[in-house]
Write a protein that holds these residues in place. Structure first.
Motif, PDB file in Angstrom:
ATOM      1  N   PHE A   1      53.058   8.411  14.042  1.00 58.47           N
ATOM      2  CA  PHE A   1      52.778   9.388  12.999  1.00 58.47           C
ATOM      3  C   PHE A   1      52.487  10.780  13.544  1.00 58.47           C
TER       4      PHE A   1
ATOM      5  N   LYS B   1      50.011  14.168  11.108  1.00 60.18           N
ATOM      6  CA  LYS B   1      50.086  13.261   9.956  1.00 60.18           C
ATOM      7  C   LYS B   1      48.880  12.343   9.828  1.00 60.18           C
ATOM      8  N   LEU B   2      48.168  12.073  10.917  1.00 60.76           N
ATOM      9  CA  LEU B   2      47.039  11.139  10.855  1.00 60.76           C
ATOM     10  C   LEU B   2      45.920  11.598   9.921  1.00 60.76           C
TER      11      LEU B   2
ATOM     12  N   PHE C   1      47.123  11.026   6.439  1.00 61.81           N
ATOM     13  CA  PHE C   1      47.160   9.581   6.176  1.00 61.81           C
ATOM     14  C   PHE C   1      45.758   9.054   5.884  1.00 61.81           C
TER      15      PHE C   1
END
Length: 99
Positions: free
Chosen positions: A26, A30-31, A34
């Motif tokens: 990811f 993006k973490l 998320f």
């Protein structure tokens, strides 16, 4: 948390390996998105769960008050107080050979 993961046979090295793989898949950008999305969905789930529990309690209280307010006298119905004749309810057997 470790007790729950121990059920699946996951130890510290396995968890670290999974986190590294997730980080690689990811990426660092993006973490946080998320995690934010996961937190919001968990919050919505908890909210829905509490609303459902409140509705169940409300329905249960209404049912209890309705049943105690209009409780009829308990006496057996005439149909149930008479014995049932099992032999009379059996259909007559027919001969399949036609004799």
């Amino acid at each position: 948390m470790m007790n729950t993961l121990a059920i699946f046979g996951l130890g510290t090295p396995e968890i670290i390996a999974i986190l590294v793989i997730v980080f690689l898949l990811f990426g660092a950008k993006k973490l946080p998105e998320f995690a934010r999305g996961l937190g919001k969905s968990l919050g919505e789930f908890k909210k829905a769960k509490s609303e459902f529990e409140e509705e169940l309690l409300k329905t249960e209280k209404e049912a209890m008050s309705d049943s105690s307010a209009s409780k009829p006298e308990s006496r057996p119905s005439p149909e149930l107080s008479q014995p049932i004749d099992v032999e009379a309810e059996k259909p007559e057997e027919t001969n399949q050979e036609g004799k």
